[in-house]
Design a protein around this motif. Structure first.
Motif, PDB file in Angstrom:
ATOM      1  N   PHE A 178       0.818  -1.215   0.000  1.00 64.61           N
ATOM      2  CA  PHE A 178       0.000   0.000   0.000  1.00 64.61           C
ATOM      3  C   PHE A 178       0.849   1.261   0.000  1.00 64.61           C
ATOM      4  O   PHE A 178       0.331   2.357   0.009  1.00 64.61           O
ATOM      5  N   ARG A 179       2.168   1.056   0.013  1.00 63.87           N
ATOM      6  CA  ARG A 179       3.049   2.213  -0.076  1.00 63.87           C
ATOM      7  C   ARG A 179       3.449   2.481  -1.521  1.00 63.87           C
ATOM      8  O   ARG A 179       3.799   3.602  -1.871  1.00 63.87           O
ATOM      9  N   LEU A 180       3.432   1.451  -2.353  1.00 63.27           N
ATOM     10  CA  LEU A 180       3.903   1.598  -3.728  1.00 63.27           C
ATOM     11  C   LEU A 180       2.843   2.259  -4.599  1.00 63.27           C
ATOM     12  O   LEU A 180       1.668   1.925  -4.502  1.00 63.27           O
ATOM     13  N   PRO A 181       3.264   3.190  -5.450  1.00 62.07           N
ATOM     14  CA  PRO A 181       2.283   3.753  -6.383  1.00 62.07           C
ATOM     15  C   PRO A 181       1.790   2.679  -7.346  1.00 62.07           C
ATOM     16  O   PRO A 181       2.474   1.685  -7.554  1.00 62.07           O
ATOM     17  N   ILE A 182       0.622   2.883  -7.901  1.00 68.07           N
ATOM     18  CA  ILE A 182      -0.038   1.989  -8.848  1.00 68.07           C
ATOM     19  C   ILE A 182      -0.402   0.676  -8.172  1.00 68.07           C
ATOM     20  O   ILE A 182      -1.576   0.299  -8.129  1.00 68.07           O
ATOM     21  N   VAL A 183       0.600  -0.024  -7.618  1.00 67.23           N
ATOM     22  CA  VAL A 183       0.305  -1.291  -6.941  1.00 67.23           C
ATOM     23  C   VAL A 183      -0.737  -1.080  -5.850  1.00 67.23           C
ATOM     24  O   VAL A 183      -1.693  -1.840  -5.725  1.00 67.23           O
ATOM     25  N   SER A 184      -0.573   0.002  -5.084  1.00 62.99           N
ATOM     26  CA  SER A 184      -1.467   0.206  -3.953  1.00 62.99           C
ATOM     27  C   SER A 184      -2.906   0.386  -4.406  1.00 62.99           C
ATOM     28  O   SER A 184      -3.828  -0.214  -3.849  1.00 62.99           O
ATOM     29  N   SER A 185      -3.100   1.205  -5.441  1.00 62.11           N
ATOM     30  CA  SER A 185      -4.478   1.449  -5.848  1.00 62.11           C
ATOM     31  C   SER A 185      -5.076   0.204  -6.505  1.00 62.11           C
ATOM     32  O   SER A 185      -6.240  -0.105  -6.300  1.00 62.11           O
ATOM     33  N   ARG A 188      -6.077  -2.395  -3.733  1.00 61.05           N
ATOM     34  CA  ARG A 188      -7.339  -2.100  -3.056  1.00 61.05           C
ATOM     35  C   ARG A 188      -8.527  -2.373  -3.978  1.00 61.05           C
ATOM     36  O   ARG A 188      -9.523  -2.940  -3.558  1.00 61.05           O
ATOM     37  N   LYS A 189      -8.404  -1.958  -5.246  1.00 62.32           N
ATOM     38  CA  LYS A 189      -9.509  -2.195  -6.171  1.00 62.32           C
ATOM     39  C   LYS A 189      -9.711  -3.682  -6.406  1.00 62.32           C
ATOM     40  O   LYS A 189     -10.806  -4.145  -6.678  1.00 62.32           O
TER      41      LYS A 189
END
Lengths: 352, 388
Positions: A178-185, A188-189
């Motif tokens: 959840f800290r990494l960009p793209i991966v985090s979003s 969650r999705k």
């Protein structure tokens, strides 16, 4: 919610019930072009009546379309539903739950590239699917391997496409995710949330199927020489979550994932530099660059073992008993380890 | 969202909260009455005949538009950082204090230093005055869910008893944390005072003006590339109703206040018909500064973190203990704001027209997409349900 398998690409939740069946079927053919060829082989679950996919295969879908208008080939229908999907995406008119989970996006977009991998590349075989309940919560505990968490994706897909109730697996992920960009979003999705007791208990208490890989980075980033040796199971937090909510624990053993990217080395200095838990060196990566990122086509088996009931162990009080938590953690761990050995004995070769 | 069986039950503080209000307030003092919520609350309270006096305190008089509704509210121009507030409380025999003077926007306060002083020193002065005043028996504090911070290690939903994973280090959120700390200290020293702390999520609605509403009003909305935070909104009428009930009734405890459900930032931008401009993480601060200097959006750096990780809270306590169910969900509150305030850059009608045009392309005309056809393609033949 758990059986939200119907991919209503055409019209969202508000479409009339009478058209929902047709609509859902059109959706299957729509954004999953690779599914169309696979559909006949999957008729048995595609035609589950309670999922609303009455007209499961493309042929039936076409027939339904003809009922209203002149006959068309399936492609425009697919494009039509895709347009509806795009419009909803463009106007933000789709639901997400409190955890940021977007079921429509997950089943029609995020998991779409995983489907051919599942069916044709890894040829995933599932066993003991009947141990996963059709409704209600359970905590799925699995071994972790494979350098990147493809095993989580495949388990999620197995339960969504091949479980009779088409269940969404809600995964618990490390905070790095959840800290990494793209991966985090995307995580969650895709139904993941942070592996913490608050979230695990909230999901379990509200009837979700929760998946956890307690080995974490120790498991997924372990060298090839230690394949199928379970690492430490965290601090048993998942067990106390199950105890506190009184939900069953389903041990889940995955073989095949260990061989997709055999880790023969670890670039520790680079990992430290990037703040990552490990940077894998495999026989092909980074030697062959992007080509080295192609996983090896191992044969996978996912076995769901018999659930371990926790409902009669004493609830929240039991969760405060560290000895009970440790014992239960060990029991789960040993079940998975012995199932892994059993499956490995049965396996003819890594690739077949 | 509201109920979680795993929730730790609050015992002492909220045990008596179901008891009916036996004493209605006689004299109410509202701080921050020149600001939107202070003025709106005062306007609602002054219409209640059971309350003898309403005293509104602020450093500047309310704007004419807000002042119009104040009616019989007595306005006292005073700085709560000044001990004069003690005299006001003592001389009017105030029994209920509603503290709404924690400011989120440095530009309004005249800089970050002044804002911090108003928020923290002002609260300390006010609480000191309340502590000395034997007539005070009820204190309501308007706080914020920003006290939970915003980090990748956050649980999906915060309950009131959860500690923040990353304590806010600066700005408004830090002030709110400190204000709540002093309020807790006050509660220990004056256990006879009913203490209600309301942690509101971001306010939204047709009238309220916050950094976030201005942010969504930008024609092109900058976002952080690769992050899509979950947002939760509280409709302004829900916020006012909770404040009103907290003032008139006895609800000791701390309560999260927000609409049901969450909205992703990307979703919110699309619902407003705006375009998003993803910005790389290192450039976020620069873009934020430019927007501040231009006076468009007064986002402080710590609020930028909110755009990375977002935040959502569990309002179960509000529903179960306080006894209020927000009338607007997060999505409804946001849509109410959009329909009243935002002229979409890309109206949904245009999207529909494009979709309809695409459907008329050769080879597509006879096809129908049942779901969206209901409202979209009235001119196209309606689908017949697949009967056989």
């Amino acid at each position: 919610m758990p059986d939200a398998r119907v991919i209503q690409l055409g019209g969202g939740g508000r479409s009339a019930p009478s058209t929902a069946a047709h609509n859902g079927a059109g959706a299957t053919a729509a954004t999953e072009p690779e599914q169309v060829s696979a559909a006949p082989g999957r008729e048995e679950q595609a035609s589950e009546p309670e999922t609303g996919r009455v007209a499961g295969e493309p042929g039936a879908d076409r027939a339904a379309g003809r009922a209203g208008t002149a006959g068309t080939d399936p492609l425009p229908s697919a494009v039509g539903s895709a347009l509806g999907f795009l419009r909803r995406r463009f106007t933000g008119d789709y639901p997400v739950d409190d955890f940021g989970f977007d079921p429509e996006l997950t089943s029609s977009v995020l998991l779409a590239p995983a489907r051919p991998l599942y069916e044709h590349y890894f040829r995933v075989e599932t066993r003991g699917m009947e141990h996963v309940p059709d409704v209600g919560s359970a905590l799925l505990v699995a071994n972790h391997s494979g350098t990147i968490p493809l095993d989580a994706v495949m388990t999620q897909l197995a339960l969504l496409d091949y479980h009779p109730a088409h269940r969404h697996l809600r995964m618990l992920g490390a905070d790095l995710v959840f800290r990494l960009p793209i991966v985090s979003s995307l995580a969650r999705k895709g139904g993941a949330t942070l592996a913490c007791n608050a979230d695990a208990e909230r999901l379990l208490a509200s009837g979700h199927l929760v998946g956890v890989w307690p080995e974490g980075f120790k498991g997924i980033g372990k060298p090839f020489s230690e394949r199928y040796k379970l690492q430490r199971f965290g601090r048993g937090g998942f067990v106390s979550a199950a105890l506190r909510t009184g939900k069953p624990i389903i041990p889940c053993s995955i073989i095949g994932a260990e061989e997709i990217y055999p880790i023969i080395g670890n670039a520790n200095w680079l990992a430290r530099l990037l703040g990552l838990p490990y940077v894998p060196v495999t026989p092909t990566f980074p030697l062959l660059g992007a080509l080295g990122m192609v996983p090896l086509p191992s044969k996978w088996i996912i076995e769901f073992s018999e659930p371990i009931e926790t409902a009669n162990l004493g609830g929240p009080v039991a969760a405060e008993d560290p000895m009970l938590v440790f014992n239960l953690t060990d029991q789960v761990r040993e079940t998975i380890q012995s199932t892994l050995y059993k499956l490995l004995m049965q396996r003819r070769s890594v690739f077949f | 969202m509201p109920t979680s069986p795993a929730r730790k039950s609050r015992t002492a503080r909220t045990a008596g909260s179901e008891a009916p209000p036996n004493e209605t307030p006689r004299v109410v003092l509202v701080t921050g009455v020149a600001r939107y919520f202070g003025a709106r609350l005062a306007a609602i309270l002054q219409a209640d005949p059971t309350i003898d006096r309403i005293i509104g305190v602020d450093m500047v008089p309310p704007a004419p538009a807000l002042a119009a509704g104040l009616g019989r509210t007595e306005f006292v121009r005073a700085d709560i950082r000044n001990p004069i507030i003690a005299k006001v409380i003592a001389s009017a025999a105030v029994d209920t204090v509603v503290h709404m003077n924690v400011i989120a926007t440095p530009l309004d306060a005249g800089g970050r230093t002044a804002m911090k002083e108003i928020n923290v020193i002002g609260t300390m002065q006010l609480l000191a005055a309340c502590q000395k005043a034997p007539t005070v028996r009820h204190l309501v504090v308007k706080s914020t869910t920003a006290v939970y911070g915003s980090s990748p290690r956050d649980p999906a939903l915060f309950t009131e008893d959860l500690e923040p994973r990353a304590l806010p280090r600066a700005g408004f959120a830090r002030d709110a944390v400190e204000v709540e700390g002093y309020v807790r200290g006050f509660g220990r020293r004056r256990p006879d005072v009913t203490l209600t702390v309301l942690r509101f999520t971001n306010f939204i609605g047709p009238l309220v003006d916050t950094p976030l509403t201005r942010y969504f009003s930008l024609p092109v909305v900058p976002t952080v590339l690769g992050f899509d935070p979950r947002l939760q909104f509280c409709h302004e009428t829900d916020g006012l109703e909770v404040l009103r009930r907290a003032t008139l009734e006895e609800h000791p405890g701390t309560f999260n206040v927000g609409g049901d459900g969450v909205l992703l930032l990307s979703q919110a931008i699309r619902r407003a018909g705006r375009l998003s401009l993803p910005v790389l993480t290192p450039a976020v601060t620069v873009v934020g500064q430019v927007l501040r200097r231009a006076g468009l959006v007064d986002f402080s750096p710590e609020q930028m973190r909110f755009l990375l990780h977002g935040r959502a809270v569990d309002y179960g306590q509000l529903h179960n203990v306080f006894g209020y169910q927000p009338a607007y969900t997060t999505v409804e509150a946001y849509d109410d704001f959009v329909s009243a305030r935002i002229a979409p850059v890309i109206p949904p009608a245009v999207v529909e027209r494009v979709e309809r045009a695409a459907r008329r392309l050769p080879g597509m005309s006879s096809d129908i997409d049942t779901g969206s056809a209901q409202d979209l393609d009235a001119d196209l033949p309606m689908p017949v349900p697949a009967g056989g």
